[in-house]
Design an enzyme around this catalytic site. Structure first.
Site, mmCIF file in Angstrom:
data_model
loop_
_atom_site.group_PDB
_atom_site.id
_atom_site.type_symbol
_atom_site.label_atom_id
_atom_site.label_comp_id
_atom_site.label_asym_id
_atom_site.label_seq_id
_atom_site.Cartn_x
_atom_site.Cartn_y
_atom_site.Cartn_z
ATOM 1 N N LEU A 159 -0.393 -1.258 -0.243
ATOM 2 C CA LEU A 159 -0.844 -2.492 0.404
ATOM 3 C C LEU A 159 -1.802 -2.146 1.547
ATOM 4 O O LEU A 159 -1.846 -1.007 2.021
ATOM 5 C CB LEU A 159 0.353 -3.273 0.954
ATOM 6 C CG LEU A 159 1.361 -3.764 -0.084
ATOM 7 C CD1 LEU A 159 2.577 -4.373 0.605
ATOM 8 C CD2 LEU A 159 0.732 -4.776 -1.045
ATOM 9 N N THR A 160 -2.512 -3.166 2.010
ATOM 10 C CA THR A 160 -3.619 -2.963 2.942
ATOM 11 C C THR A 160 -3.182 -2.388 4.296
ATOM 12 O O THR A 160 -3.713 -1.373 4.742
ATOM 13 C CB THR A 160 -4.350 -4.299 3.155
ATOM 14 O OG1 THR A 160 -4.918 -4.670 1.897
ATOM 15 C CG2 THR A 160 -5.454 -4.186 4.194
#
Ligand code: AMP
Ligand code: ZN
Ligand code: ZN
Length: 410
Positions: free
Chosen positions: A69-70
């Protein structure tokens, strides 16, 4: 005792200043192209990035940290720590003392208590270097007592060209105010990858638009005769896999929805059983299901290096690549959804691979190296800035293969 003659001291100070000027590291710009899979380089829509990759060092790919995820991965890149160590274990998470963390919650994103470790802008500032960020997860929070010298609250509406122009303006400052470490962030490839999937025409257009922003940066550096005097490290945080409305796991059909708190549906879903229902929830969820697998946090596969941090929920459900974990409410809210793209899957799956390109005087030229891990990039950044690592860096041999051999002392 005879007094030392002033001219001698002045000459000494001058020599010291000259020495420092020689030793001052070249500016380093860390660029993130969110959601850019390294295979996109071969699709013919990123000529500028391709040129930088061919002239500098490219890793075959970067292995993202888990979860893919970011926020977890951007912060791993700048700290050299896994999410389990730096504490940003998900984009959406809960801490008993701090409450809920979400990307849209500016107060949480800007609260330093969430952010562990020492990001590279703090390490640089401690060494007397100026720093400036044009967006980066963590850059809005005071971490280890400081923020970047220049930073801005995240604004997804700021045009890519304007972001580049701001970085060029920083480089135009007089030497004492010029940042040595800078970041640049572009989300378009991720946004379109989610909406249309990784193999879509619009994805190619997003790659082309992002490449034009890089071309603007390269032209700006060339106009200042700085292209070969500035170090560029261009990474992404994860890849993208195609999703489909036909590949949905209904969590609420496996476990009683009232027995769990779920703050985030999608690819990697943290599940918090309510008090008194722990055993029943684990009984229902732990194991393989069609399209997903769930583990108790203590039993996650070792290769994820995940599950030790108190912010990791007791049960982690991970969708198989291409699948989406949902409940009835999610389905009702996404009636028209026909699939697109997602990430968050197993960090060793080829679809989740990320990008690593380095170009500039600190890096070897014209080579492709074996895959680098997201946590290994930190050592590359420190090396390019000439900063010592506070702790042993991950992947020292890979970092050495990327960095140009140190120039002999003059
Ligand atoms: P993800 O949900 O993992 O795909 O996250 C990508 C999204 O994170 C982007 O589209 C942005 O909306 C958001 N984002 C990226 N950087 C920041 C930031 N520094 N602060 C807040 N949100 C951000
Ligand atoms: Zn991302
Ligand atoms: Zn994304």
């Amino acid at each position: 005792m005879p007094r030392r003659p002033a001219p001698l001291i002045a000459a000494f100070l001058l020599a010291l200043a000259a020495l420092q000027a020689v030793a001052a590291p070249a500016p380093l710009i860390l660029v993130s192209l969110d959601g850019f899979h390294p295979d996109y380089l071969d699709r013919g829509h990123a000529p500028t990035l391709r040129r930088l990759a061919d002239a500098g060092t490219r890793a075959q790919w970067m292995v993202p940290a888990f979860p893919t995820l970011t926020f977890p991965n951007h912060y791993t890149v700048v700290t050299g720590l896994d999410p389990d160590e730096h504490g940003i274990v998900h984009n959406t998470m809960f801490d008993p003392a701090l409450g809920e963390f979400r990307l849209a919650n500016r107060a949480a994103v800007g609260d330093g208590r969430w952010w562990g470790g020492v990001p590279v802008w703090v390490a640089a500032a401690r060494a007397g270097l100026r720093t400036a960020t044009l967006f980066w997860p963590g850059s809005e929070a005071e971490i280890a007592g400081m923020r970047p010298h220049d930073w801005r609250p995240y604004d997804g509406r700021m045009l890519p060209g304007a972001r580049v122009d701001q970085v060029l303006a920083w480089l135009d400052r007089p030497a004492e105010q010029r940042p040595t470490f800078m970041t640049l962030y572009f989300e378009l490839v991720d946004t379109v990858g989610h909406a249309e999937g990784p193999r879509s025409k619009r994805l190619d257009a997003a790659v082309a638009a992002t490449d034009r922003a890089l071309a603007r940066l390269v032209r700006g550096l060339e106009a200042r005769a700085m292209l070969d005097a500035v170090n560029l490290v261009i990474v992404s945080d994860h890849g993208m896999a195609a999703t489909s409305a036909r590949r949905i796991v209904r969590l609420d059909r496996i476990v009683d929805r009232d027995h769990v708190v779920v703050r985030y549906f999608g690819t990697i879903v943290p599940v918090e059983p309510v008090a008194g229902r722990e055993a029943a929830v684990a009984q229902a969820l732990v194991g393989q299901h069609r399209g997903m697998r769930c583990w108790r946090k203590e039993q996650l596969p070792a290769r994820f290096r995940h599950g030790a941090h108190p912010r990791v929920a007791p049960i982690i459900c991970l969708a198989d690549v291409g699948w989406t974990i949902a409940d009835a409410e999610w389905v009702a809210n996404n009636r028209d959804w026909r699939g697109g793209g997602a990430h968050g899957y197993d960090n060793h799956d080829p679809s989740m691979r990320a990008l690593f390109v380095a170009h500039g005087p600190a890096f070897r030229r014209g080579q492709v190296v074996d895959p680098i891990e997201a946590r290994g990039v930190h050592g590359v950044l420190l090396g390019a800035l000439g900063l010592p690592a506070a702790a042993p860096v991950a992947q020292p041999a890979r970092i050495e293969a990327i960095l140009a051999p140190a120039a002999p002392p003059r």
